[in-house]
Design a protein around this motif. Structure first.
Motif, PDB file in Angstrom:
ATOM      1  N   THR A   1       2.351  28.412 -33.224  1.00  0.00           N
ATOM      2  CA  THR A   1       2.044  27.043 -32.790  1.00  0.00           C
ATOM      3  C   THR A   1       0.750  27.024 -31.984  1.00  0.00           C
ATOM      4  O   THR A   1       0.616  27.718 -30.969  1.00  0.00           O
ATOM      5  CB  THR A   1       3.205  26.477 -31.948  1.00  0.00           C
ATOM      6  OG1 THR A   1       4.387  26.458 -32.753  1.00  0.00           O
ATOM      7  CG2 THR A   1       2.892  25.067 -31.474  1.00  0.00           C
ATOM      8  N   VAL A   2      -0.180  26.218 -32.464  1.00  0.00           N
ATOM      9  CA  VAL A   2      -1.514  26.118 -31.866  1.00  0.00           C
ATOM     10  C   VAL A   2      -1.888  24.641 -31.768  1.00  0.00           C
ATOM     11  O   VAL A   2      -1.499  23.836 -32.621  1.00  0.00           O
ATOM     12  CB  VAL A   2      -2.552  26.882 -32.727  1.00  0.00           C
ATOM     13  CG1 VAL A   2      -3.968  26.693 -32.199  1.00  0.00           C
ATOM     14  CG2 VAL A   2      -2.209  28.365 -32.783  1.00  0.00           C
ATOM     15  N   TYR A   3      -2.657  24.317 -30.740  1.00  0.00           N
ATOM     16  CA  TYR A   3      -3.106  22.942 -30.506  1.00  0.00           C
ATOM     17  C   TYR A   3      -4.631  22.885 -30.554  1.00  0.00           C
ATOM     18  O   TYR A   3      -5.320  23.795 -30.074  1.00  0.00           O
ATOM     19  CB  TYR A   3      -2.656  22.460 -29.126  1.00  0.00           C
ATOM     20  CG  TYR A   3      -1.157  22.507 -28.917  1.00  0.00           C
ATOM     21  CD1 TYR A   3      -0.367  21.382 -29.114  1.00  0.00           C
ATOM     22  CD2 TYR A   3      -0.527  23.691 -28.529  1.00  0.00           C
ATOM     23  CE1 TYR A   3       1.008  21.426 -28.925  1.00  0.00           C
ATOM     24  CE2 TYR A   3       0.846  23.749 -28.344  1.00  0.00           C
ATOM     25  CZ  TYR A   3       1.603  22.614 -28.531  1.00  0.00           C
ATOM     26  OH  TYR A   3       2.967  22.661 -28.352  1.00  0.00           O
ATOM     27  N   ILE A   4      -5.151  21.782 -31.082  1.00  0.00           N
ATOM     28  CA  ILE A   4      -6.589  21.507 -31.062  1.00  0.00           C
ATOM     29  C   ILE A   4      -6.791  20.011 -30.788  1.00  0.00           C
ATOM     30  O   ILE A   4      -5.858  19.210 -30.917  1.00  0.00           O
ATOM     31  CB  ILE A   4      -7.284  21.874 -32.395  1.00  0.00           C
ATOM     32  CG1 ILE A   4      -6.615  21.135 -33.556  1.00  0.00           C
ATOM     33  CG2 ILE A   4      -7.281  23.377 -32.614  1.00  0.00           C
ATOM     34  CD1 ILE A   4      -7.365  21.260 -34.877  1.00  0.00           C
TER      35      ILE A   4
ATOM     36  N   ARG B   1     -14.034  23.156 -24.331  1.00  0.00           N
ATOM     37  CA  ARG B   1     -13.377  24.358 -24.861  1.00  0.00           C
ATOM     38  C   ARG B   1     -12.291  24.924 -23.944  1.00  0.00           C
ATOM     39  O   ARG B   1     -11.317  25.492 -24.434  1.00  0.00           O
ATOM     40  CB  ARG B   1     -14.415  25.419 -25.186  1.00  0.00           C
ATOM     41  CG  ARG B   1     -15.053  26.089 -24.012  1.00  0.00           C
ATOM     42  CD  ARG B   1     -16.052  27.142 -24.441  1.00  0.00           C
ATOM     43  NE  ARG B   1     -17.390  26.587 -24.600  1.00  0.00           N
ATOM     44  CZ  ARG B   1     -18.134  26.720 -25.679  1.00  0.00           C
ATOM     45  NH1 ARG B   1     -17.697  27.382 -26.708  1.00  0.00           N
ATOM     46  NH2 ARG B   1     -19.340  26.196 -25.743  1.00  0.00           N
ATOM     47  N   ASP B   2     -12.448  24.783 -22.652  1.00  0.00           N
ATOM     48  CA  ASP B   2     -11.440  25.350 -21.749  1.00  0.00           C
ATOM     49  C   ASP B   2     -10.595  24.286 -21.065  1.00  0.00           C
ATOM     50  O   ASP B   2      -9.893  24.599 -20.110  1.00  0.00           O
ATOM     51  CB  ASP B   2     -12.114  26.234 -20.704  1.00  0.00           C
ATOM     52  CG  ASP B   2     -12.373  27.624 -21.246  1.00  0.00           C
ATOM     53  OD1 ASP B   2     -11.398  28.275 -21.664  1.00  0.00           O
ATOM     54  OD2 ASP B   2     -13.539  28.039 -21.290  1.00  0.00           O
ATOM     55  N   ALA B   3     -10.675  23.072 -21.559  1.00  0.00           N
ATOM     56  CA  ALA B   3     -10.009  21.958 -20.882  1.00  0.00           C
ATOM     57  C   ALA B   3      -8.608  21.710 -21.417  1.00  0.00           C
ATOM     58  O   ALA B   3      -8.140  20.572 -21.456  1.00  0.00           O
ATOM     59  CB  ALA B   3     -10.860  20.704 -20.964  1.00  0.00           C
ATOM     60  N   MET B   4      -7.908  22.761 -21.841  1.00  0.00           N
ATOM     61  CA  MET B   4      -6.559  22.623 -22.362  1.00  0.00           C
ATOM     62  C   MET B   4      -5.752  23.827 -21.911  1.00  0.00           C
ATOM     63  O   MET B   4      -6.251  24.963 -21.925  1.00  0.00           O
ATOM     64  CB  MET B   4      -6.605  22.540 -23.883  1.00  0.00           C
ATOM     65  CG  MET B   4      -5.429  21.848 -24.496  1.00  0.00           C
ATOM     66  SD  MET B   4      -5.703  21.587 -26.266  1.00  0.00           S
ATOM     67  CE  MET B   4      -4.399  20.428 -26.591  1.00  0.00           C
TER      68      MET B   4
ATOM     69  N   PHE C   1     -13.766  21.695 -29.842  1.00  0.00           N
ATOM     70  CA  PHE C   1     -13.977  22.761 -28.853  1.00  0.00           C
ATOM     71  C   PHE C   1     -12.664  23.397 -28.412  1.00  0.00           C
ATOM     72  O   PHE C   1     -12.495  24.605 -28.450  1.00  0.00           O
ATOM     73  CB  PHE C   1     -14.720  22.208 -27.616  1.00  0.00           C
ATOM     74  CG  PHE C   1     -16.166  21.953 -27.867  1.00  0.00           C
ATOM     75  CD1 PHE C   1     -17.100  22.964 -27.770  1.00  0.00           C
ATOM     76  CD2 PHE C   1     -16.610  20.686 -28.231  1.00  0.00           C
ATOM     77  CE1 PHE C   1     -18.439  22.741 -28.019  1.00  0.00           C
ATOM     78  CE2 PHE C   1     -17.942  20.449 -28.480  1.00  0.00           C
ATOM     79  CZ  PHE C   1     -18.858  21.474 -28.379  1.00  0.00           C
ATOM     80  N   ALA C   2     -11.728  22.572 -27.936  1.00  0.00           N
ATOM     81  CA  ALA C   2     -10.522  23.108 -27.312  1.00  0.00           C
ATOM     82  C   ALA C   2      -9.560  23.679 -28.346  1.00  0.00           C
ATOM     83  O   ALA C   2      -9.434  23.160 -29.461  1.00  0.00           O
ATOM     84  CB  ALA C   2      -9.828  22.014 -26.513  1.00  0.00           C
ATOM     85  N   MET C   3      -8.887  24.752 -27.965  1.00  0.00           N
ATOM     86  CA  MET C   3      -7.846  25.352 -28.790  1.00  0.00           C
ATOM     87  C   MET C   3      -6.886  26.052 -27.845  1.00  0.00           C
ATOM     88  O   MET C   3      -7.299  26.714 -26.899  1.00  0.00           O
ATOM     89  CB  MET C   3      -8.460  26.336 -29.768  1.00  0.00           C
ATOM     90  CG  MET C   3      -7.464  27.003 -30.695  1.00  0.00           C
ATOM     91  SD  MET C   3      -8.300  28.038 -31.926  1.00  0.00           S
ATOM     92  CE  MET C   3      -7.867  27.193 -33.441  1.00  0.00           C
ATOM     93  N   LEU C   4      -5.598  25.871 -28.114  1.00  0.00           N
ATOM     94  CA  LEU C   4      -4.591  26.397 -27.197  1.00  0.00           C
ATOM     95  C   LEU C   4      -3.426  26.994 -27.961  1.00  0.00           C
ATOM     96  O   LEU C   4      -2.925  26.393 -28.914  1.00  0.00           O
ATOM     97  CB  LEU C   4      -4.075  25.255 -26.296  1.00  0.00           C
ATOM     98  CG  LEU C   4      -2.951  25.626 -25.327  1.00  0.00           C
ATOM     99  CD1 LEU C   4      -3.475  26.518 -24.211  1.00  0.00           C
ATOM    100  CD2 LEU C   4      -2.302  24.375 -24.753  1.00  0.00           C
TER     101      LEU C   4
END
Lengths: 375, 92
Positions: free
Chosen positions: A272-275, A321-324, A261-264
């Motif tokens: 640079t992207v985080y999952i 999904r929005d917890a990052m 869900f999460a992506m930042l």
């Protein structure tokens, strides 16, 4: 947990955490080593959407507390929650003729830097609202509300929600949004018309695996310095688009699962992207009971596991999904919360982590406010 | 006159008054809620949704009977009726 009124000291970082039973603010100085927790705000209400707006010298916090009984309202604070606005009328409402009723507010997004009074909200049932007075009043974007494909959008597990809003910082007429399940839509005329932008994105759960729309997109992100490059965490699938969503290609290179869900997006590095991958749609927990954030530093060509300081045994965690979120310190702080009520943070762009808080209600939203670039 | 009793959470939107007296001529609970909302829009927003339906986790009683088990918003009210608005037993 003590309700600690906090004088926002310059140089502080505030991590705002929305949970199923209220919002909490975690404060730290620029070192981000020790944290002080303030809350709960909106005790007993779920808070799926938070935003911080520092345009034009403001320090305004937006929250969307939702009472199970009495509905949802967007409220604002200019003192980090010491006081909150409390509008008599509920300010996000569908017009009566729409036949729709607000179920939940999923997203609050400040507009472009040069539209300082403009904000957007994504809601369930899927619709986009906009405010032109800094969140006092809201109205639906008619072009999307009346979209011809709306009757065919279907609710995902969380409901039929519009959860992602990406205005183009360079073009006031362009914006991408994401709906679960509906997919990615983009406007080029300031919201009058919207086109589905899902070519190449798989819909695992439909007979036609590559429909025009109907995908269950969980999150999309982009960097303001390269807004045309979008990254997408799908309900199965990791994708990148280099053309504002006109086409997508798979970037699930070396992750244990492409479900999540999460992506930042990193605040300073557009590649640079985080999952946080989850095992599957049937078992929405971290694979192998290890809590690992995955980071790409080359726009999805490869991903690396980040686990230092995170539990690596019996960690059946879920990050929504929005917890990052990320702060904007020079050495970026990265934060995420879990459905089990833990809040983790990194002060070195994700290389190492520490638990900031545990025992919170289930975390559904995390945002970070940087009050001053002190490091 | 019809009396409306509000839960504590809604009193701030009705001038801090937990009991409202309606002088309006109302034949059913829907009309009573409309009259209540015209005086106190913040209460109206929180009791019924944009479609005019009582919110899912709100119960409305007329003279101790839940309108869900009578005629919904068409449940009759008359002079002296008591309308009680309460939060349903729900949560998580």
């Amino acid at each position: 947990m003590a309700n600690v009124p906090h004088d926002a000291a310059r140089g502080s970082v505030c991590v705002m955490v929305g949970t199923m039973k209220g919002a909490f603010f975690a404060w730290s100085d620029g070192s981000r080593e020790k944290w002080e927790l303030d809350g709960p705000h909106f005790k007993g209400q779920s808070v799926y959407a938070l935003a911080f707006d520092d345009r034009d010298g403001m320090s305004r916090t937006y929250a969307a507390p939702q009472s199970m009984h009495w509905g949802a309202t967007i409220r604002t604070s200019d003192d980090f929650g010491k006081t909150w606005s409390d509008a008599e009328r509920q300010n996000v409402r569908f017009p009566a003729e729409s036949g729709l009723a607000l179920s939940q507010i999923w997203q609050i997004k400040p507009g472009r830097r040069d539209d300082r009074d403009v904000l957007y909200a994504g809601v369930e049932p899927a619709a986009l609202f906009e405010s032109h007075d800094r969140g006092e009043s809201w109205a639906p974007v008619e072009g999307l509300l009346n979209h011809e494909q709306r009757p065919q959008w279907q609710p995902g597990g969380g409901g039929l929600c519009l959860h992602t809003i990406l205005p183009d910082p360079r073009n006031a007429d362009r914006m991408a949004i994401a709906i679960s399940t509906g997919g990615v839509y983009r406007t080029e005329d300031a919201g009058k018309t919207w086109r589905a932008r899902n070519v190449g994105v798989r819909a695992q759960f439909l007979p036609d695996k590559y429909p025009e729309f109907g995908q269950c997109v969980h999150k999309i992100v982009h960097h303001p310095s390269r807004p045309e490059r979008l990254f997408l965490q799908n309900h199965w699938g990791l994708y990148r688009s280099d053309d504002w969503g006109d086409s997508w290609h798979d970037i699930a290179n070396g992750v244990p699962s492409d479900f999540g869900f999460a992506m930042l997006m990193h605040p300073h590095e557009p590649d640079t992207v985080y999952i946080v991958p989850l095992e599957s749609d049937e078992f929405r927990c971290t694979p192998e009971a290890k809590l690992r954030v995955y980071r790409t530093r080359n726009a999805g060509e490869s991903w690396e596991a980040l686990s230092e300081g995170l539990p690596q045994t019996d960690a059946y965690e879920t990050v929504l999904r929005d917890a990052m979120a990320a702060d904007s310190m020079k050495q970026a702080g990265i934060y995420f919360g879990t459905r089990s009520g833990k809040l983790f943070g990194s002060s070195d762009s994700g290389t190492s982590w520490r638990e900031i808080a545990g025992g919170l209600p289930p975390v559904v939203c995390v945002r970070a406010a940087t009050l001053q670039q002190s490091q | 006159m019809i009396t409306v009793e509000l839960p504590r959470a809604l009193a701030p939107y009705a001038g801090s008054k937990p009991i409202i007296e309606l002088e309006d001529r109302c034949s059913n609970v829907g009309e009573a809620l409309t009259a209540l909302a015209s005086r106190f829009p913040g209460v109206g927003d929180r009791v019924v949704d944009e479609r005019g339906a009582v919110r899912q986790h709100v119960n409305v009683f007329v003279d101790d009977e839940n309108i869900r088990f009578r005629e919904g918003l068409r449940t009759p009210v008359s002079e002296g009726s008591n309308v009680l608005i309460v939060a349903a037993v729900s949560g998580g």
